[in-house]
Design a protein around this motif. Structure first.
Motif, PDB file in Angstrom:
ATOM      1  N   GLN A  99     -10.462  -1.247  -1.918  1.00 53.85           N
ATOM      2  CA  GLN A  99      -9.265  -2.059  -2.384  1.00 53.85           C
ATOM      3  C   GLN A  99     -10.107  -2.648  -3.771  1.00 53.85           C
ATOM      4  O   GLN A  99      -8.892  -1.828  -4.187  1.00 53.85           O
ATOM      5  CB  GLN A  99      -8.615  -3.649  -2.029  1.00 53.85           C
ATOM      6  N   VAL A 100     -10.671  -2.234  -3.819  1.00 52.63           N
ATOM      7  CA  VAL A 100     -10.542  -2.391  -5.745  1.00 52.63           C
ATOM      8  C   VAL A 100     -10.550  -1.229  -6.219  1.00 52.63           C
ATOM      9  O   VAL A 100      -9.739  -0.992  -7.867  1.00 52.63           O
ATOM     10  CB  VAL A 100     -11.724  -2.705  -6.569  1.00 52.63           C
ATOM     11  N   ILE A 101     -10.618  -0.179  -6.094  1.00 54.22           N
ATOM     12  CA  ILE A 101     -10.620   1.340  -6.601  1.00 54.22           C
ATOM     13  C   ILE A 101      -9.213   1.437  -6.186  1.00 54.22           C
ATOM     14  O   ILE A 101      -9.369   1.944  -7.200  1.00 54.22           O
ATOM     15  CB  ILE A 101     -11.875   2.032  -5.992  1.00 54.22           C
ATOM     16  N   LEU A 102      -8.568   0.763  -5.519  1.00 53.26           N
ATOM     17  CA  LEU A 102      -7.169   1.165  -4.767  1.00 53.26           C
ATOM     18  C   LEU A 102      -6.370   0.701  -5.835  1.00 53.26           C
ATOM     19  O   LEU A 102      -5.460   1.804  -6.863  1.00 53.26           O
ATOM     20  CB  LEU A 102      -7.006   0.803  -3.003  1.00 53.26           C
ATOM     21  N   GLY A 103      -6.779  -0.406  -6.169  1.00 51.69           N
ATOM     22  CA  GLY A 103      -5.703  -1.012  -7.285  1.00 51.69           C
ATOM     23  C   GLY A 103      -5.738  -0.641  -8.935  1.00 51.69           C
ATOM     24  O   GLY A 103      -4.693  -0.703  -9.172  1.00 51.69           O
ATOM     25  N   LEU A 104      -6.898  -0.327  -8.430  1.00 51.85           N
ATOM     26  CA  LEU A 104      -7.311   0.230 -10.766  1.00 51.85           C
ATOM     27  C   LEU A 104      -6.574   1.524 -10.238  1.00 51.85           C
ATOM     28  O   LEU A 104      -6.253   1.662 -11.442  1.00 51.85           O
ATOM     29  CB  LEU A 104      -9.053   0.438 -10.518  1.00 51.85           C
ATOM     30  N   SER A 105      -6.866   2.088  -9.515  1.00 52.68           N
ATOM     31  CA  SER A 105      -6.171   3.998  -9.136  1.00 52.68           C
ATOM     32  C   SER A 105      -4.637   3.833  -9.261  1.00 52.68           C
ATOM     33  O   SER A 105      -3.736   3.745 -10.515  1.00 52.68           O
ATOM     34  CB  SER A 105      -6.376   4.632  -8.785  1.00 52.68           C
ATOM     35  N   PHE A 106      -4.119   2.967  -8.542  1.00 50.51           N
ATOM     36  CA  PHE A 106      -2.435   2.243  -8.676  1.00 50.51           C
ATOM     37  C   PHE A 106      -2.472   1.958 -10.852  1.00 50.51           C
ATOM     38  O   PHE A 106      -1.368   2.272 -11.576  1.00 50.51           O
ATOM     39  CB  PHE A 106      -2.577   1.060  -8.302  1.00 50.51           C
ATOM     40  N   TYR A 140       0.911  -1.337   0.052  1.00 48.59           N
ATOM     41  CA  TYR A 140      -0.233   0.406  -0.355  1.00 48.59           C
ATOM     42  C   TYR A 140       1.056   0.557   0.041  1.00 48.59           C
ATOM     43  O   TYR A 140       0.516   2.211  -0.414  1.00 48.59           O
ATOM     44  CB  TYR A 140      -1.215  -0.076   1.062  1.00 48.59           C
ATOM     45  N   LEU A 141       2.303   0.981   0.809  1.00 49.22           N
ATOM     46  CA  LEU A 141       3.192   2.659   0.970  1.00 49.22           C
ATOM     47  C   LEU A 141       3.525   3.095  -0.362  1.00 49.22           C
ATOM     48  O   LEU A 141       3.239   4.110  -0.686  1.00 49.22           O
ATOM     49  CB  LEU A 141       4.369   2.036   1.822  1.00 49.22           C
ATOM     50  N   ALA A 142       3.813   1.828  -0.891  1.00 52.04           N
ATOM     51  CA  ALA A 142       3.951   2.063  -2.662  1.00 52.04           C
ATOM     52  C   ALA A 142       3.086   2.678  -3.445  1.00 52.04           C
ATOM     53  O   ALA A 142       4.068   3.535  -4.541  1.00 52.04           O
ATOM     54  CB  ALA A 142       4.702   0.086  -3.355  1.00 52.04           C
ATOM     55  N   VAL A 143       1.818   1.852  -3.651  1.00 50.92           N
ATOM     56  CA  VAL A 143       0.971   2.468  -4.056  1.00 50.92           C
ATOM     57  C   VAL A 143       0.735   3.854  -3.734  1.00 50.92           C
ATOM     58  O   VAL A 143       0.903   4.644  -4.959  1.00 50.92           O
ATOM     59  CB  VAL A 143      -0.394   2.107  -3.444  1.00 50.92           C
ATOM     60  N   TRP A 144       0.571   4.581  -2.595  1.00 50.98           N
ATOM     61  CA  TRP A 144       0.664   5.627  -2.631  1.00 50.98           C
ATOM     62  C   TRP A 144       1.622   6.634  -2.805  1.00 50.98           C
ATOM     63  O   TRP A 144       1.559   7.998  -3.670  1.00 50.98           O
ATOM     64  CB  TRP A 144       0.857   6.261  -0.734  1.00 50.98           C
ATOM     65  N   VAL A 145       2.953   6.636  -2.804  1.00 52.65           N
ATOM     66  CA  VAL A 145       3.614   7.015  -3.584  1.00 52.65           C
ATOM     67  C   VAL A 145       3.840   7.534  -5.253  1.00 52.65           C
ATOM     68  O   VAL A 145       4.048   8.285  -5.634  1.00 52.65           O
ATOM     69  CB  VAL A 145       4.665   6.042  -2.609  1.00 52.65           C
ATOM     70  N   ALA A 146       3.500   5.944  -5.562  1.00 54.02           N
ATOM     71  CA  ALA A 146       3.320   5.832  -6.972  1.00 54.02           C
ATOM     72  C   ALA A 146       2.051   7.140  -7.429  1.00 54.02           C
ATOM     73  O   ALA A 146       2.242   7.662  -8.713  1.00 54.02           O
ATOM     74  CB  ALA A 146       3.207   4.366  -7.744  1.00 54.02           C
TER      75      ALA A 146
END
Length: 410
Positions: A358-365, A306-312
């Motif tokens: 979590q699906v929305i977060l993954g799709l956003s990434f 998750y931390l890597a996703v935030w930074v990305a």
């Protein structure tokens, strides 16, 4: 020629510090404890925790965005910092309760009896009453605060030395950091780990010896979190602004070439890896007293992902991008998972946003990676006109080995 000052070369640092100060002042004036009561105590705790997540995001951006080390284990350091300060908080809180309960005893209890009662209160949930060796300094705030730095720093130093001296890089290093985090989480889940297994440490929001209300304490932690974020951002900006920053960016872009130039690549990587672990430990030590509880699930590998996703999403390689990404995702996550967004009934299926977040977060990434690789922070570059100049395919340097424009953009 007179050399420009650090702030003259990095005006964005002053802008960030000013925005952070104004934000902290505004929240304080709107709080229930010191202001108009427009912001609830629970939301102030959420804001304080968000600032701590922004701090570890700065650390992640420093190690990944600038040094090119995709660590999937930095939340382990974050959790260890929380455990270290949590041990003192839980010990002292339990001690106050035990002493108060024995105050009216016909015969005053001995120190050994008090310690035995404290041990039973803390470890009775895992079928024990004795203090493990790792709790030796739990009665000393100074020592536990030192351990907030020493434990994550020592783990990062040993792990980094073993990994970097073996020249493990890329995805293999990411897998190793993830394995380290998984091993630590599995160990902490055991009841005989000395940290109460799956139960974790609880009641951390109660500061020993402090009679102030939670409304006041939450603002104190907000101030502490804001100060830590400001100092952490300043330190990170200073590290990446000089020659050291140029070297670690060079390692990120072409590690072999930097090594051929005579730089100790392993030494630079080990320093930045350990430094960011220390920052993560401090962030965790401020986060969990506001959360009130810490358990092994907090250091599971998914947290570091998750931390890597935030930074990305915020934009790696830009310190303010890491802060924006962490703050944005954290607050939106609280909104979705807190049940504040009404479910959508489609007739045949009802969308429950708590489950779909979590699906929305993954799709956003995925979308950010494909269509906006510079993240949200890239929007500021567009606003300031900081676009990479079009060199029409020419070399970046005069020699034949220089990168072509296409290679430099990749």
């Amino acid at each position: 020629m007179k050399r420009e000052s650090f702030f003259a070369r990095n005006p964005s640092v002053l802008v960030f510090i000013a925005i952070l100060a104004l934000f902290t002042l505004g929240v304080t004036l709107a709080s229930e404890a010191f202001g108009a009561g427009l912001i609830s105590t629970s939301f102030i705790k959420t804001l304080g925790k968000t600032l701590c997540l922004c701090l570890i995001a700065v650390a992640m951006d420093l190690v990944w965005g600038f040094a090119g080390i995709l660590s999937l284990g930095h939340f382990a350091f974050f959790g260890l910092g929380g455990y270290m300060v949590g041990m003192w908080l839980m010990y002292e809180r339990t001690r106050d309760i035990v002493v108060a309960s024995m105050a009216n005893a016909p015969i005053p209890p001995t120190p050994a009896e008090i310690d035995a009662a404290i041990g039973t209160q803390i470890f009775g949930v895992v079928g024990s009453s004795e203090f493990p060796a790792i709790w030796f300094f739990s009665g000393s705030l100074v020592m536990q605060l030192l351990l907030v730095l020493l434990v994550p720093g020592l783990l990062a130093l040993i792990f980094g030395w073993l990994a970097f001296r073996s020249r493990v890089t890329g995805v293999y290093l990411s897998i190793l950091t993830q394995a380290m985090t998984l091993a630590l989480a599995l160990y902490l889940f055991q009841n005989d780990s000395g940290l109460r297994g799956n139960n974790g440490l609880s009641g951390l929001q109660n500061l020993p010896g402090v009679t102030a209300s939670q409304a006041v304490v939450s603002v104190w932690f907000l101030w502490a979190s804001a100060l830590a974020l400001g100092l952490g951002y300043l330190l990170a900006a200073w590290v990446v602004s000089g020659k050291f920053g140029s070297v670690i960016r060079g390692i990120r872009d072409d590690e072999a070439r930097v090594r051929f130039l005579g730089y100790s690549v392993e030494g630079y990587k080990l320093f930045i890896f350990t430094l960011t672990a220390l920052i993560a430990g401090i962030a965790g030590a401020l986060y969990y007293p506001q959360a009130g509880i810490i358990n092994p699930a907090e250091v599971a590998p998914i947290a570091s992902i998750y931390l890597a996703v935030w930074v990305a999403i915020g934009g790696r390689g830009r310190l303010y991008g890491a802060v924006i990404g962490a703050a944005f995702v954290s607050l939106v996550s609280s909104w979705f998972t807190g049940g504040q967004v009404p479910s959508v009934n489609l007739g045949v299926y009802t969308i429950n946003w708590v489950e779909w977040w979590q699906v929305i977060l993954g799709l956003s990434f995925v979308l950010v990676t494909l269509f906006a690789p510079k993240g949200i922070g890239g929007l500021f570059d567009l606003a300031q006109g900081r676009l990479v100049p079009n060199r029409h395919g020419a070399d970046y340097g005069p020699d034949q080995g220089a990168l072509m424009e296409r290679e430099g953009r990749e």
